[in-house]
Write an enzyme that holds these catalytic residues in place. Structure first.
Site, PDB file in Angstrom:
ATOM      1  CD  GLU A   1       0.360  -2.230  14.381  1.00  0.00           C
ATOM      2  OE1 GLU A   1       0.230  -1.014  14.195  1.00  0.00           O
ATOM      3  OE2 GLU A   1       0.914  -3.046  13.426  1.00  0.00           O
TER       4      GLU A   1
ATOM      5  NE  ARG B   1       5.729  -7.460  11.081  1.00  0.00           N
ATOM      6  CZ  ARG B   1       6.132  -6.449  11.008  1.00  0.00           C
ATOM      7  NH1 ARG B   1       7.397  -6.088  10.716  1.00  0.00           N
ATOM      8  NH2 ARG B   1       5.184  -5.379  10.772  1.00  0.00           N
TER       9      ARG B   1
ATOM     10  CE  LYS C   1      -0.036  -0.770   8.556  1.00  0.00           C
ATOM     11  NZ  LYS C   1       0.625  -1.925   9.307  1.00  0.00           N
TER      12      LYS C   1
HETATM   13  C1  3PG Z   1       5.836  -2.389  10.163  1.00  0.00           C
HETATM   14  O1  3PG Z   1       4.745  -3.187   9.634  1.00  0.00           O
HETATM   15  O2  3PG Z   1       7.013  -2.882  10.302  1.00  0.00           O
HETATM   16  C2  3PG Z   1       5.451  -0.963   9.965  1.00  0.00           C
HETATM   17  O3  3PG Z   1       5.043  -0.622   8.776  1.00  0.00           O
HETATM   18  C3  3PG Z   1       6.623  -0.320  10.704  1.00  0.00           C
HETATM   19  O4  3PG Z   1       7.233   0.448   9.561  1.00  0.00           O
HETATM   20  P1  3PG Z   1       8.306   1.113  10.104  1.00  0.00           P
HETATM   21  O5  3PG Z   1       9.483   0.152  10.730  1.00  0.00           O
HETATM   22  O6  3PG Z   1       9.044   1.778   8.705  1.00  0.00           O
HETATM   23  O7  3PG Z   1       8.138   2.210  11.067  1.00  0.00           O
END
Ligand code: 3PG
Length: 212
Positions: free
Chosen positions: A41, A45, A129
């Site tokens: 995924e 960002r 999710k």
């Molecule tokens: C995110 O959007 O960064 C995800 O939720 C990943 O979360 P994590 O870094 O706690 O696995």
């Protein structure tokens, strides 16, 4: 169930990737594929996300590559054009969800309350999710929220790691878990794709241990 979600279920853990530099897309994809989680995924960002999706889908055609942190319909369109096979967002933006449903691309919006889940149901979704999983109450919360919505499956993300992922994967209402622990930014920045492959293999091993 869409074949994308069947793949989610089979892969079990969806690596959540933040890529700052497109040069890292190919070695990262290779590490994920060779480590046994042929999926990413790629979060919108960073400016590198779109091109990274393109590179991964081209270099690794069997890899399941999607886009995360999709906050606008315009980002969804760019992700789809780049080759994303699924769209994930931290919350449920009705415009983004409606847009993806109309385009026929699997979309997994973030939910955190019963109201969010019911909103997802109005769009005909049966996979959502659950974010941010650990801070919001973890597995106990998911079990409570899942009880009334019998047809819904959850993809918890946020605070999941190699130590707590087993319990999540054991619960049959969890389609897969999202997490970044095997693809941490410092490892990508350092070019330590061997370590990423190692952590990915460990994660893949946990899925196999729990789900066979
Ligand atoms: C995110 O959007 O960064 C995800 O939720 C990943 O979360 P994590 O870094 O706690 O696995």
């Amino acid at each position: 169930m869409s074949t994308i979600f069947e793949k989610f279920s089979k892969i079990g853990i969806i690596p959540v990737v933040v890529l700052e530099d497109t040069k890292d897309a190919e070695p990262l994809g290779k590490a994920l594929v060779e480590g046994g989680l042929p999926c990413a995924e790629v979060t919108f960002r960073t400016a590198a996300a779109e091109e990274a999706i393109k590179i991964m889908t081209e270099k690794f055609p069997d890899m399941l590559v999607g886009a995360g942190t999709v906050l606008t319909t315009e980002q969804a369109d760019r992700a789809i054009a780049a080759g994303a096979k699924f769209i994930v967002s931290p919350g449920l933006n009705p415009d983004v969800v409606a847009h993806c449903v109309k385009k026929g691309i699997p979309v997994t919006p973030g939910t955190c309350t019963p109201t969010d889940v019911e909103k997802a149901l109005t769009f005909g979704l049966d996979v959502v999710k659950f974010f941010p999983a650990e801070p919001a109450g973890g597995l106990d919360f998911i079990k409570a929220i899942a009880a009334p919505y019998v047809g819904v499956k959850f993809m918890p993300t946020g605070g999941i790691n190699a130590n707590n992922v087993r319990d999540y994967l054991k619960y049959d209402r969890i389609i897969a878990c999202g997490g970044s622990w095997m693809v941490k930014g410092n490892l990508i920045k350092a070019g330590d794709f061997e370590k990423i492959k190692e952590l990915t293999a460990e994660a893949a091993g946990i899925v196999k241990e729990i789900r066979g």
